[in-house]
Design a protein around this motif. Structure first.
Motif, PDB file in Angstrom:
ATOM      1  N   ALA A   1       6.103  14.538  -2.196  1.00 48.43           N
ATOM      2  CA  ALA A   1       4.985  15.455  -2.404  1.00 48.43           C
ATOM      3  C   ALA A   1       5.447  16.732  -3.076  1.00 48.43           C
ATOM      4  O   ALA A   1       6.644  17.050  -3.114  1.00 48.43           O
ATOM      5  CB  ALA A   1       4.330  15.805  -1.067  1.00 48.43           C
TER       6      ALA A   1
ATOM      7  N   GLN B   1      -5.781   7.491  -3.478  1.00 48.47           N
ATOM      8  CA  GLN B   1      -4.417   7.032  -3.203  1.00 48.47           C
ATOM      9  C   GLN B   1      -3.541   8.196  -2.728  1.00 48.47           C
ATOM     10  O   GLN B   1      -2.669   8.022  -1.862  1.00 48.47           O
ATOM     11  CB  GLN B   1      -3.795   6.408  -4.454  1.00 48.47           C
ATOM     12  N   SER B   2      -3.763   9.390  -3.266  1.00 51.62           N
ATOM     13  CA  SER B   2      -2.985  10.558  -2.849  1.00 51.62           C
ATOM     14  C   SER B   2      -3.248  10.899  -1.392  1.00 51.62           C
ATOM     15  O   SER B   2      -2.333  11.277  -0.654  1.00 51.62           O
ATOM     16  CB  SER B   2      -3.338  11.758  -3.733  1.00 51.62           C
TER      17      SER B   2
ATOM     18  N   TYR C   1       1.501   8.067  -6.667  1.00 53.59           N
ATOM     19  CA  TYR C   1       0.672   7.738  -5.505  1.00 53.59           C
ATOM     20  C   TYR C   1      -0.178   6.492  -5.765  1.00 53.59           C
ATOM     21  O   TYR C   1      -0.507   5.761  -4.826  1.00 53.59           O
ATOM     22  CB  TYR C   1      -0.234   8.912  -5.143  1.00 53.59           C
ATOM     23  N   ARG C   2      -0.517   6.246  -7.012  1.00 51.18           N
ATOM     24  CA  ARG C   2      -1.300   5.057  -7.352  1.00 51.18           C
ATOM     25  C   ARG C   2      -0.440   3.792  -7.424  1.00 51.18           C
ATOM     26  O   ARG C   2      -0.950   2.698  -7.600  1.00 51.18           O
ATOM     27  CB  ARG C   2      -1.967   5.255  -8.722  1.00 51.18           C
ATOM     28  N   HIS C   3       0.860   3.974  -7.322  1.00 50.89           N
ATOM     29  CA  HIS C   3       1.810   2.861  -7.460  1.00 50.89           C
ATOM     30  C   HIS C   3       1.830   2.308  -8.880  1.00 50.89           C
ATOM     31  O   HIS C   3       2.087   1.118  -9.089  1.00 50.89           O
ATOM     32  CB  HIS C   3       1.515   1.738  -6.450  1.00 50.89           C
TER      33      HIS C   3
ATOM     34  N   PHE D   1       1.786  -0.731   0.515  1.00 47.37           N
ATOM     35  CA  PHE D   1       0.657  -0.072  -0.141  1.00 47.37           C
ATOM     36  C   PHE D   1      -0.547  -1.010  -0.117  1.00 47.37           C
ATOM     37  O   PHE D   1      -0.442  -2.175  -0.523  1.00 47.37           O
ATOM     38  CB  PHE D   1       1.029   0.267  -1.581  1.00 47.37           C
TER      39      PHE D   1
ATOM     40  N   TYR E   1      -1.535   8.821   1.999  1.00 46.19           N
ATOM     41  CA  TYR E   1      -0.217   9.107   2.562  1.00 46.19           C
ATOM     42  C   TYR E   1      -0.229  10.264   3.564  1.00 46.19           C
ATOM     43  O   TYR E   1       0.747  10.492   4.272  1.00 46.19           O
ATOM     44  CB  TYR E   1       0.777   9.412   1.451  1.00 46.19           C
TER      45      TYR E   1
ATOM     46  N   LEU F   1       8.076   5.902  -1.432  1.00 48.57           N
ATOM     47  CA  LEU F   1       6.782   5.817  -0.757  1.00 48.57           C
ATOM     48  C   LEU F   1       6.612   4.517   0.017  1.00 48.57           C
ATOM     49  O   LEU F   1       5.693   4.404   0.832  1.00 48.57           O
ATOM     50  CB  LEU F   1       5.647   5.928  -1.784  1.00 48.57           C
TER      51      LEU F   1
ATOM     52  N   PHE G   1       3.070  12.597 -10.291  1.00 45.34           N
ATOM     53  CA  PHE G   1       2.696  12.327  -8.902  1.00 45.34           C
ATOM     54  C   PHE G   1       1.408  11.513  -8.824  1.00 45.34           C
ATOM     55  O   PHE G   1       1.273  10.629  -7.970  1.00 45.34           O
ATOM     56  CB  PHE G   1       2.536  13.629  -8.119  1.00 45.34           C
ATOM     57  N   ASN G   2       0.463  11.795  -9.706  1.00 51.74           N
ATOM     58  CA  ASN G   2      -0.776  11.011  -9.707  1.00 51.74           C
ATOM     59  C   ASN G   2      -0.494   9.540  -9.996  1.00 51.74           C
ATOM     60  O   ASN G   2      -1.098   8.648  -9.387  1.00 51.74           O
ATOM     61  CB  ASN G   2      -1.767  11.579 -10.736  1.00 51.74           C
TER      62      ASN G   2
END
Length: 567
Positions: A300, A63-64, A349-351, A506, A67, A289, A345-346
């Motif tokens: 980021a 997922q990271s 990015y995974r929503h 996403f 983007y 995002l 952040f992890n």
């Protein structure tokens, strides 16, 4: 279409970043790999690898990578430890549970590095089309293309501002017409360096002085302005070389976008360089995002020079900024924040959670990380909880949308240190000064993290960073309240200057079933629903009461008529 637009500025770099060692073997003096003899925040650049989001050998969450499909990124090296996350729990719980075990700083899954090479020690020649390298040779410079959706770009004013200055440029070396050309993506003036020995000391005389510093009228400037607020050992030499830092960045309001008047907020970690450099600090930048930024910004962790001076997405190209820096004598408090925010952040990015302009914005997410670590930043309370009820009804009726009513309701009910970047900046700065004893004793029991902050901070200073001259309108200070925001925008929202953006859905294929399902806020807030239920209950009670009274009233009315008839 939007992904093509976002990728346009990265075209010059993508082929260079696909492998770890793709920098040309013969380079002009001063050109090096973006990871060579560099730091990314607190971590050495050599412990990362250069890739793009298309990499097939990256052992980081997919997922990271999604983007940054066409963007140069730095990912952990094969022997580097990588920040993880706890699936099935929310971000704050994850950081809170991890914090007691925080020790050695792991690597972030992704760093948006921007470009594969760095050109150092070059002097920008008039016109900003050539530089003189540290070896005395001249090298052609070409600016990375403007993103089509970007409203403005570098121009003659920018070239004049940079002319004659030593610069540090992130970009890519190309060969064109038989000679080298350096394609510049980020241009950082080397004279932005701090000068600890000559830093002017000017402590705050009262708490309102910090907001006054932020609000000071914008003036044209070529360099940064610094102001020392406090130091642990006055009169002693300020040897800050390689000292770790926590940096609190407040970006101002844009001059061409009414939705930006609240400004922006980010937290940075890193070390002060041997010559006062800070361009390689790691900035943790949260943005939405679920839409494409018109300037190409992606949420980021990224180097400071990319964050402030990228020709398309750099904050300084569209507004002025201020920063409060805490110089530390120990890395632990900065490393704890950096490790915690990397876990967030992890999740992001995974929503596992979404960016929300009221409850989970750039300020709120950053404040939440510190809160989970144990820094209890004093709260200011919501703006207007009582008024929010009437505002909800008015806006929902005016716009014909319960969602619009919900937005204004959330803004007025959110804690101000989480809602407004300027308030978060002020609250953190003032409390940090209290934690070190610069402005009276703290009137609360301190957590272990707060005790560490109080003992680790060696000095606190402010930095004013000028807006880079360009074709963009001049920005201003951000607002400190919702009322100030309403006073600065046109009364009719139809007259607001707004930059439309495209959505970025996403992919369902990247969603993880183990993610905690984040509930969408109801269009009707609970207090409003409660009032509605209460009103319905009162109305029902009134109807029942009327029905019970009606037969008695009819009987009385009939007897009266009958009497009148007898007379």
């Amino acid at each position: 279409m939007a992904r093509k637009i976002l990728g346009a500025a990265a075209t010059a770099f993508a082929t260079f970043a696909c492998a770890a060692d793709d920098v040309p073997t013969v380079s002009p003096v001063g050109v090096k790999s973006a990871l060579e003899s560099e730091y990314i925040g607190l971590l050495p650049g050599e412990s990362f690898r250069m890739r793009t989001g298309k990499c097939s050998d990256c052992t980081v969450p997919k997922q990271s990578l999604w983007y940054f499909e066409t963007e140069p990124i730095a990912v952990p090296g094969t022997k580097a430890s990588v920040s993880g996350f706890s699936p099935g729990v929310d971000r704050k719980t994850d950081v809170r549970n991890w914090a007691p075990q925080a020790g050695k700083l792991d690597h972030p899954s992704v760093v948006w590095i921007g470009a594969p090479s760095i050109l150092e020690g070059a002097i920008m020649l008039p016109g900003a089309q050539r530089v003189r390298t540290s070896a005395g040779a001249e090298l052609d410079i070409k600016l990375v293309p403007k993103i089509p959706t970007n409203l403005s770009y570098a121009n003659g004013d920018t070239a004049a501002w940079l002319s004659g200055r030593e610069v540090r440029i992130r970009g890519a070396l190309e060969r064109a017409n038989g000679k080298d050309v350096f394609v510049a993506r980020t241009i950082w003036p080397s004279d932005f360096a701090f000068q600890p020995a000559t830093l002017p000391s000017k402590p705050l005389q009262k708490q309102s002085d910090l907001a006054a510093f932020v609000r000071e009228p914008i003036k044209d400037a070529r360099g940064i302005e610094t102001r020392l607020l406090w130091e642990r050992n006055p009169g002693q030499p300020r040897d800050w070389k390689q000292k770790p830092v926590l940096g609190f960045i407040l970006n101002g309001a844009q001059g061409d976008d009414d939705e930006s008047l609240g400004g922006h907020f980010a937290v940075a970690t890193g070390r002060i360089g041997a010559r006062g450099e800070w361009s390689n600090w790691a900035v943790n930048n949260f943005y939405n995002l679920d839409s494409f930024s018109e300037k190409g910004i992606v949420a980021a962790t990224l180097p400071m020079d990319n964050y402030l001076m990228d020709l398309n997405s750099g904050q300084q190209y569209y507004r002025p900024s201020v920063m409060l820096v805490a110089v530390l004598n120990n890395t632990r408090t900065a490393a704890a924040f950096q490790g915690g925010v990397q876990r967030v952040f992890n999740h992001f990015y995974r929503h596992d959670f979404q960016y929300r302009h009221a409850s989970a914005n750039c300020a709120g997410i950053s404040v939440d990380v510190f809160d989970a670590l144990g820094w209890n930043i004093p709260k200011r309370g919501p703006t207007a909880p009582v008024k929010s009820l009437a505002a909800y009804a008015y806006v929902a009726a005016k716009d014909g949308s319960l969602q619009s009513g919900r937005k204004i309701y959330d803004y007025l009910n959110e804690e101000q240190t989480r809602l407004l970047p300027a308030v978060a900046f002020e609250a953190m700065g003032l409390d940090l000064l209290q934690l070190v004893g610069a402005s009276g004793a703290v009137q609360r029991a301190l957590s272990p993290y707060e005790q560490q902050l109080g003992s680790d901070v060696e000095a606190i200073f402010l930095v004013r960073i000028p807006q880079v001259p360009s074709s963009r309108a001049t920005g201003s200070a951000p607002v400190f309240s919702f009322d100030e925001f309403r006073a600065r925008v046109p009364e009719d929202q139809k007259d607001w200057k707004i930059v439309p953006v495209e959505p970025r859905p996403f992919p369902d294929t990247l969603r993880d079933p183990s993610s905690v399902a984040e509930e969408e806020p109801s269009p009707i807030p609970m207090p409003i629903a409660g009032i509605g239920i209460g009103a319905c209950g009162l109305l029902g009670t009134f109807i029942v009461w009327r029905r019970r009274k009606k037969p008695q009233a009819l009987a009385t009315h009939g007897a009266s008529k009958q009497g009148e008839l007898v007379h």
